[in-house]
Design a protein around this motif. Structure first.
Motif, mmCIF file in Angstrom:
data_model
loop_
_atom_site.group_PDB
_atom_site.id
_atom_site.type_symbol
_atom_site.label_atom_id
_atom_site.label_comp_id
_atom_site.label_asym_id
_atom_site.label_seq_id
_atom_site.Cartn_x
_atom_site.Cartn_y
_atom_site.Cartn_z
ATOM 1 N N SER A 22 0.818 -1.217 0.000
ATOM 2 C CA SER A 22 0.000 0.000 0.000
ATOM 3 C C SER A 22 0.850 1.266 0.000
ATOM 4 O O SER A 22 2.044 1.240 0.313
ATOM 5 N N MET A 76 6.544 -4.885 -8.960
ATOM 6 C CA MET A 76 5.700 -5.573 -8.008
ATOM 7 C C MET A 76 5.940 -7.080 -8.072
ATOM 8 O O MET A 76 6.566 -7.575 -9.017
ATOM 9 N N TYR A 115 -2.479 -2.265 -3.419
ATOM 10 C CA TYR A 115 -2.150 -2.897 -4.700
ATOM 11 C C TYR A 115 -2.782 -4.283 -4.774
ATOM 12 O O TYR A 115 -2.472 -5.174 -3.968
ATOM 13 N N ARG A 119 -2.970 -3.033 -9.983
ATOM 14 C CA ARG A 119 -3.162 -1.590 -9.861
ATOM 15 C C ARG A 119 -3.410 -1.197 -8.403
ATOM 16 O O ARG A 119 -3.820 -2.015 -7.575
ATOM 17 N N PHE A 120 -3.168 0.080 -8.120
ATOM 18 C CA PHE A 120 -3.458 0.653 -6.809
ATOM 19 C C PHE A 120 -4.852 1.270 -6.830
ATOM 20 O O PHE A 120 -5.214 1.980 -7.778
#
Length: 205
Positions: A22, A76, A115, A119-120
């Motif tokens: 996050s 990521m 996340y 995507r966030f």
């Protein structure tokens, strides 16, 4: 007949907040990455306990209060992403402004983006919940047992407890283990009552 715990209420949530990486706008501001009136480019990484830690390059532009943005380029665990996020500057009652992320999915203000699936977005957009909300009483007690054991073992930057503090934690651990056992036996009894059996597994006669 369902197994133990099968009667737990199901939720529309699909994951736990504690498991998601996050961004918290408040933490970014404390770190000096989000500076009002400035455009800052910096790199951060998440501490996940894994050997390879996810990293992100951030470009946070708060130089123009009418159009604040954060651009994330991140490696990521599942992919490399690039995402542009809007930041809303809200006048504060004490002067100045307070910044919020704008959820790219639902459009509402939020202070934390998580996340999930490449995507966030906000907690509501990803349908995340706190782990404690989805816990049964047995899981909650078992987690407490694990936490107390970790305190006794030390490690990860924590000193091993000594003296009275160690004795107090040992007493709490023993009480919690007894509670976990009682909850488990209580569930077994209820399960057996429904099945019509007269014998509790693990009990000697």
């Amino acid at each position: 007949m369902g197994g133990i715990g099968s009667g737990a209420r199901r939720s529309a949530h699909i994951g736990d907040i504690e498991d998601a990486l996050s961004f918290d706008i408040r933490i970014l501001r404390r770190l000096g990455v989000a500076r009002p009136g400035e455009c800052v480019i910096d790199r951060i990484c998440w501490s996940t306990g894994a050997h390879e830690r996810p990293t992100a390059r951030l470009r946070i532009d708060l130089s123009d209060e009418t159009c604040c943005t954060m651009t994330v380029t991140a490696d990521m665990p599942d992919d490399t992403i690039k995402q542009r996020l809007m930041i809303d500057a809200v006048p504060s009652g004490f002067g100045g402004v307070r910044h919020y992320f704008v959820c790219p999915v639902m459009g509402h203000r939020c202070e934390v983006l998580y996340y999930v699936d490449g995507r966030f977005a906000s907690r509501q957009a990803h349908r995340l919940s706190y782990a404690s909300q989805n816990m049964t009483d047995l899981i909650r007690v078992r987690r407490r047992v694990i936490s107390l054991r970790r305190k006794l073992e030390g490690g990860e930057g924590q000193r091993r407890l000594r003296g009275r503090k160690r004795t107090a934690v040992i007493d709490r651990l023993e009480d919690t283990q007894l509670l976990a056992r009682d909850i488990w036996h209580d569930r077994l009894r209820k399960q057996i009552d429904r099945s019509g059996s007269r014998r509790i597994p693990g009990k000697k006669h």
